[in-house]
Design a protein around this motif. Structure first.
Motif, PDB file in Angstrom:
ATOM      1  N   LEU A 266       0.885  -1.170   0.000  1.00  0.00           N
ATOM      2  CA  LEU A 266       0.000   0.000   0.000  1.00  0.00           C
ATOM      3  C   LEU A 266       0.918   1.214   0.000  1.00  0.00           C
ATOM      4  CD1 LEU A 266      -2.838   1.241   0.223  1.00  0.00           C
ATOM      5  CD2 LEU A 266      -2.610   1.060   2.710  1.00  0.00           C
ATOM      6  N   GLN A 267       1.040   1.855  -1.161  1.00  0.00           N
ATOM      7  CA  GLN A 267       2.000   2.932  -1.345  1.00  0.00           C
ATOM      8  C   GLN A 267       1.398   4.292  -1.033  1.00  0.00           C
ATOM      9  OE1 GLN A 267       2.900   2.320  -5.486  1.00  0.00           O
ATOM     10  NE2 GLN A 267       4.396   0.706  -5.050  1.00  0.00           N
ATOM     11  N   ASN A 268       2.215   5.145  -0.426  1.00  0.00           N
ATOM     12  CA  ASN A 268       1.825   6.536  -0.142  1.00  0.00           C
ATOM     13  C   ASN A 268       0.469   6.606   0.556  1.00  0.00           C
ATOM     14  OD1 ASN A 268       4.174   7.471  -1.582  1.00  0.00           O
ATOM     15  ND2 ASN A 268       3.079   6.974  -3.458  1.00  0.00           N
ATOM     16  N   ALA A 269       0.277   5.766   1.547  1.00  0.00           N
ATOM     17  CA  ALA A 269      -1.002   5.700   2.262  1.00  0.00           C
ATOM     18  C   ALA A 269      -1.233   6.961   3.099  1.00  0.00           C
ATOM     19  CB  ALA A 269      -1.031   4.469   3.155  1.00  0.00           C
ATOM     20  N   VAL A 270      -2.492   7.358   3.174  1.00  0.00           N
ATOM     21  CA  VAL A 270      -2.912   8.546   3.910  1.00  0.00           C
ATOM     22  C   VAL A 270      -4.119   8.171   4.765  1.00  0.00           C
ATOM     23  CG1 VAL A 270      -3.831  10.896   3.661  1.00  0.00           C
ATOM     24  CG2 VAL A 270      -2.114  10.065   2.061  1.00  0.00           C
ATOM     25  N   ILE A 271      -4.165   8.699   5.995  1.00  0.00           N
ATOM     26  CA  ILE A 271      -5.317   8.474   6.881  1.00  0.00           C
ATOM     27  C   ILE A 271      -5.919   9.815   7.273  1.00  0.00           C
ATOM     28  CG2 ILE A 271      -3.864   8.393   8.981  1.00  0.00           C
ATOM     29  CD1 ILE A 271      -5.894   6.292  10.080  1.00  0.00           C
ATOM     30  N   TRP A 272      -7.250   9.847   7.368  1.00  0.00           N
ATOM     31  CA  TRP A 272      -7.959  11.052   7.800  1.00  0.00           C
ATOM     32  C   TRP A 272      -9.266  10.662   8.463  1.00  0.00           C
ATOM     33  CZ3 TRP A 272      -8.051   9.213   2.890  1.00  0.00           C
ATOM     34  CH2 TRP A 272      -9.271   9.134   2.246  1.00  0.00           C
TER      35      TRP A 272
ATOM     36  N   ALA B 168      -9.397  13.143  17.457  1.00  0.00           N
ATOM     37  CA  ALA B 168      -8.200  13.594  16.740  1.00  0.00           C
ATOM     38  C   ALA B 168      -7.286  12.383  16.579  1.00  0.00           C
ATOM     39  CB  ALA B 168      -7.497  14.708  17.494  1.00  0.00           C
ATOM     40  N   ILE B 169      -6.433  12.421  15.563  1.00  0.00           N
ATOM     41  CA  ILE B 169      -5.525  11.305  15.304  1.00  0.00           C
ATOM     42  C   ILE B 169      -4.089  11.807  15.181  1.00  0.00           C
ATOM     43  CG2 ILE B 169      -7.261   9.841  14.208  1.00  0.00           C
ATOM     44  CD1 ILE B 169      -6.147  10.712  11.470  1.00  0.00           C
ATOM     45  N   GLY B 170      -3.155  10.888  15.395  1.00  0.00           N
ATOM     46  CA  GLY B 170      -1.745  11.196  15.219  1.00  0.00           C
ATOM     47  C   GLY B 170      -0.987   9.939  14.861  1.00  0.00           C
ATOM     48  N   LEU B 171       0.114  10.079  14.149  1.00  0.00           N
ATOM     49  CA  LEU B 171       0.917   8.934  13.765  1.00  0.00           C
ATOM     50  C   LEU B 171       1.715   8.434  14.956  1.00  0.00           C
ATOM     51  CD1 LEU B 171       2.315  10.167  10.345  1.00  0.00           C
ATOM     52  CD2 LEU B 171       0.336   8.692  10.761  1.00  0.00           C
ATOM     53  N   GLY B 172       1.760   7.125  15.109  1.00  0.00           N
ATOM     54  CA  GLY B 172       2.574   6.540  16.149  1.00  0.00           C
ATOM     55  C   GLY B 172       4.046   6.834  15.908  1.00  0.00           C
ATOM     56  N   ALA B 173       4.849   6.744  16.964  1.00  0.00           N
ATOM     57  CA  ALA B 173       6.276   7.045  16.873  1.00  0.00           C
ATOM     58  C   ALA B 173       7.076   5.892  16.277  1.00  0.00           C
ATOM     59  CB  ALA B 173       6.816   7.404  18.257  1.00  0.00           C
TER      60      ALA B 173
ATOM     61  N   PRO C 206      -7.481  15.956  10.593  1.00  0.00           N
ATOM     62  CA  PRO C 206      -7.588  16.075   9.135  1.00  0.00           C
ATOM     63  C   PRO C 206      -8.934  15.538   8.668  1.00  0.00           C
ATOM     64  CG  PRO C 206      -6.181  14.224   9.712  1.00  0.00           C
ATOM     65  CD  PRO C 206      -6.496  14.944  10.992  1.00  0.00           C
ATOM     66  N   SER C 207      -9.638  16.340   7.890  1.00  0.00           N
ATOM     67  CA  SER C 207     -10.998  15.963   7.487  1.00  0.00           C
ATOM     68  C   SER C 207     -11.115  15.648   6.000  1.00  0.00           C
ATOM     69  CB  SER C 207     -11.973  17.072   7.869  1.00  0.00           C
ATOM     70  OG  SER C 207     -11.606  18.280   7.232  1.00  0.00           O
ATOM     71  N   SER C 208      -9.977  15.531   5.333  1.00  0.00           N
ATOM     72  CA  SER C 208     -10.002  15.170   3.907  1.00  0.00           C
ATOM     73  C   SER C 208      -8.724  14.415   3.574  1.00  0.00           C
ATOM     74  CB  SER C 208     -10.102  16.413   3.031  1.00  0.00           C
ATOM     75  OG  SER C 208      -8.909  17.177   3.127  1.00  0.00           O
ATOM     76  N   LYS C 209      -8.757  13.700   2.460  1.00  0.00           N
ATOM     77  CA  LYS C 209      -7.574  12.970   2.020  1.00  0.00           C
ATOM     78  C   LYS C 209      -6.407  13.935   1.798  1.00  0.00           C
ATOM     79  CE  LYS C 209      -5.843   9.870  -1.565  1.00  0.00           C
ATOM     80  NZ  LYS C 209      -6.146   9.166  -2.805  1.00  0.00           N
ATOM     81  N   GLY C 210      -6.678  15.079   1.210  1.00  0.00           N
ATOM     82  CA  GLY C 210      -5.632  16.062   0.935  1.00  0.00           C
ATOM     83  C   GLY C 210      -4.953  16.584   2.184  1.00  0.00           C
ATOM     84  N   ALA C 211      -5.682  16.625   3.285  1.00  0.00           N
ATOM     85  CA  ALA C 211      -5.122  17.101   4.554  1.00  0.00           C
ATOM     86  C   ALA C 211      -4.672  15.937   5.442  1.00  0.00           C
ATOM     87  CB  ALA C 211      -6.174  17.933   5.295  1.00  0.00           C
ATOM     88  N   GLY C 212      -4.837  14.702   4.956  1.00  0.00           N
ATOM     89  CA  GLY C 212      -4.571  13.516   5.761  1.00  0.00           C
ATOM     90  C   GLY C 212      -3.120  13.362   6.188  1.00  0.00           C
ATOM     91  N   LEU C 213      -2.917  12.461   7.128  1.00  0.00           N
ATOM     92  CA  LEU C 213      -1.591  12.162   7.656  1.00  0.00           C
ATOM     93  C   LEU C 213      -0.959  11.052   6.816  1.00  0.00           C
ATOM     94  CD1 LEU C 213      -2.416  12.064  11.483  1.00  0.00           C
ATOM     95  CD2 LEU C 213      -1.731  14.023  10.090  1.00  0.00           C
ATOM     96  N   SER C 214       0.293  11.223   6.455  1.00  0.00           N
ATOM     97  CA  SER C 214       0.986  10.252   5.613  1.00  0.00           C
ATOM     98  C   SER C 214       1.453   9.063   6.445  1.00  0.00           C
ATOM     99  CB  SER C 214       2.191  10.899   4.935  1.00  0.00           C
ATOM    100  OG  SER C 214       2.932   9.901   4.239  1.00  0.00           O
ATOM    101  N   LEU C 215       0.960   7.884   6.076  1.00  0.00           N
ATOM    102  CA  LEU C 215       1.375   6.642   6.725  1.00  0.00           C
ATOM    103  C   LEU C 215       2.618   6.059   6.058  1.00  0.00           C
ATOM    104  CD1 LEU C 215      -2.139   4.974   7.005  1.00  0.00           C
ATOM    105  CD2 LEU C 215      -0.821   5.985   8.880  1.00  0.00           C
TER     106      LEU C 215
ATOM    107  N   VAL D 177      -8.585   5.380   4.986  1.00  0.00           N
ATOM    108  CA  VAL D 177      -7.215   5.216   4.507  1.00  0.00           C
ATOM    109  C   VAL D 177      -7.273   4.944   3.025  1.00  0.00           C
ATOM    110  CG1 VAL D 177      -5.150   3.744   4.568  1.00  0.00           C
ATOM    111  CG2 VAL D 177      -6.326   4.320   6.698  1.00  0.00           C
ATOM    112  N   GLU D 178      -6.423   5.630   2.271  1.00  0.00           N
ATOM    113  CA  GLU D 178      -6.270   5.365   0.848  1.00  0.00           C
ATOM    114  C   GLU D 178      -4.799   5.438   0.490  1.00  0.00           C
ATOM    115  OE1 GLU D 178      -8.573   7.644  -1.935  1.00  0.00           O
ATOM    116  OE2 GLU D 178     -10.418   7.351  -0.812  1.00  0.00           O
TER     117      GLU D 178
END
Length: 162
Positions: free
Chosen positions: A68-74, A85-90, A115-124, A156-157
């Protein structure tokens, strides 16, 4: 066959066989999926005083062969009052997230946002088959707000080579 939404799983933390969402506080990835009710209902006492709780889950790529390449979560749908709210684990991809002391302790090294959209999502990043990335979830109930059953949706996409 490309990665589909059913190949992207949200799994509890807290040990390989943990099925208790209240114990999803970091540690090894569970084989159990995150239930709809990851957090307990907000009680009237929590509502009156205010309450902040945390959970740590893993986004798991369950596809047999594709990354799963360049995955994003929002957060594609948030609770009343935007309590989630969400945050990436360390930890790194396929790493084990540190366990927090209890549900009221914030995980170290995590920055939370909504983040409320894919464009603003957090990079996994890119998640190889059978591997995962940790995500922390914070539910913050402001004092003197009505008690409510919190519902929200994470999305996630990403891309694939196929």
């Amino acid at each position: 066959m490309p990665i589909t939404s059913t190949d992207i799983q949200y799994r509890l933390s807290g040990g390989a066989a943990n099925s208790n969402p209240d114990a999803s506080l970091g540690g090894a990835k569970s084989s159990e999926l995150v239930p709809v009710d990851l957090f307990d209902d907000v009680s009237s006492a929590e509502s009156a005083a205010g309450d902040t709780e945390y959970r740590i889950i893993y986004v798991h790529n369950n596809h047999g062969s594709l990354t799963l390449q360049n995955a994003v979560i929002w957060i594609s749908a948030n609770t009343t009052g935007s309590r989630i709210a969400i945050g990436l684990g360390a930890s790194a991809i396929n790493g084990t997230e540190s366990t927090i002391a209890n549900e009221n302790t914030a995980p170290g090294g995590v920055t939370f946002s909504q983040p409320s959209s894919k464009g603003a999502g957090l990079s996994l990043g890119s998640i190889p088959p059978g591997q995962h990335k940790a995500v922390a979830i914070r539910r913050a109930v402001v004092a003197a707000t009505p008690a409510a059953n919190d519902t929200y949706t994470l999305s996630v996409e990403g891309d694939t080579a196929a």
